[in-house]
Motif scaffolding. Structure first.
Motif, short mmCIF file in Angstrom:
data_model
loop_
_atom_site.label_atom_id
_atom_site.label_comp_id
_atom_site.label_asym_id
_atom_site.label_seq_id
_atom_site.Cartn_x
_atom_site.Cartn_y
_atom_site.Cartn_z
N GLU A 50 23.92 24.05 19.29
CA GLU A 50 25.19 23.42 19.88
C GLU A 50 24.84 21.96 20.49
OE1 GLU A 50 28.13 24.81 19.10
OE2 GLU A 50 27.32 26.39 18.43
N CYS A 74 28.93 25.65 24.66
CA CYS A 74 29.02 27.01 23.87
C CYS A 74 30.41 27.37 23.60
CB CYS A 74 28.11 28.12 24.44
SG CYS A 74 26.23 27.80 23.93
N ARG A 76 32.59 27.26 21.34
CA ARG A 76 32.90 27.82 20.18
C ARG A 76 32.30 29.20 20.09
NH1 ARG A 76 29.92 27.66 15.21
NH2 ARG A 76 28.29 26.86 15.95
N CYS A 136 22.29 29.63 25.58
CA CYS A 136 23.38 28.41 25.81
C CYS A 136 22.67 27.67 27.28
CB CYS A 136 24.98 28.89 26.22
SG CYS A 136 25.64 29.47 24.69
N ALA A 156 22.71 17.40 19.06
CA ALA A 156 22.71 18.90 18.72
C ALA A 156 21.66 19.49 17.82
CB ALA A 156 24.09 19.16 17.97
#
Length: 279
Positions: A50, A74, A76, A136, A156
């Motif tokens: 991410e 995070c 998504r 994350c 990312a």
């Protein structure tokens, strides 16, 4: 590739130095090169791919244990987790209905069992996403300093990509490669002075561990020493040399000879012609 050369190349240089000077006599017979390393070091990565939203620590910065070194966006994954949990709740409701219908004979055993299995499947999917979300935030496993960052905010990076290399603060360890014949007098607990090339500081090192095998080609062995007191300015990766004449001399010093007990007096021999008995 350049990162992997660091400590390995320095230890290789120490090995070559020992191999070249190990057999020479004189004052250099008890000199060895060494490399200082942190007690804990790690290259951190994450299981998520991410966008990085925060990397508050840069090269050289100190951080406490548990600090968030890298934070990802995070959102998504969080949405996926909510959807998975909603699906699990729906399947749980369906399993309850199928169980009631089965008790009334309005459905078959197979349909009721399938409903239960679908509930478990959705629950497992939710647990998988939740486990991924643990990546994350990359937290510091120990207090220390940042050596290098391999990523930047707004990037990312792929999952499991190297993000940051860190080392611990506090005591250092000294890695040395010495001639294997030194094992006759160099033991765990032996202490000696180590002079750092970069700063000129002299630190006290104590042998903590000795490798379990000797290199048969170079006839050398690796030893690891503790350096409990580190002067300011001495950092992991610095190298230097140790003089172990005092260790060798103290161990090889001959023990004082035991005192010879006084011999018993020799009895006098009677003169010839005299009788040993009195009349």
């Amino acid at each position: 590739m350049a990162r992997a050369v660091g400590a390995s190349s320095l230890l290789l240089a120490c090995t070559l130095t020992v191999a070249q000077s190990g057999g020479s006599g004189g004052a250099d017979a008890s000199i060895a090169r060494g490399v200082l390393r942190a007690q804990n070091e790690a290259t951190l990565s994450s299981t998520v791919s991410e966008v990085i939203v925060s990397m508050p620590y840069r090269e050289g910065d100190r951080f406490p244990k548990g600090a968030a070194l890298v934070t990802f966006d995070c959102n998504r994954l969080a949405a996926d987790l909510r959807a998975a949990r909603a699906g699990e709740a729906a399947e749980a409701r369906n399993a309850t209905v199928q169980k009631e219908l089965l008790s009334m004979g309005a459905t078959g055993r197979a349909d009721a069992d399938i409903a239960v299995l679908k509930e478990k499947e959705r629950g497992a999917q939710a647990q998988t996403i939740q486990a991924r979300m643990a990546g994350c935030r990359v937290v510091a496993p120990f207090a220390g300093r940042v050596v290098e960052t391999m990523a930047r905010t707004h990037e990312a990076p792929p999952a499991n990509e190297k993000l940051m290399r860190i080392v611990s603060d506090g005591p250092l360890e000294l890695y040395m490669v010495v001639p294997s014949k030194w094992l006759s007098w160099l033991k765990v607990g032996s202490s000696f002075d180590f002079k750092v090339d970069e700063t000129g500081a002299t630190v006290k090192a104590v042998v903590d561990r000795i490798s379990g095998a000797v290199d048969a080609v170079s006839q050398t062995v690796k030893i690891v020493c503790k350096v409990p007191n580190v002067p300011a300015g001495v950092l992991p990766g610095m190298s230097g040399q140790a003089r172990l004449e005092q260790v060798a001399g103290a161990t090889a010093a001959p023990a004082p000879a035991a005192a010879t007990p006084a011999s018993a007096p020799t009895p006098a021999t009677p003169p010839k012609g005299s009788s040993g008995t009195s009349r």
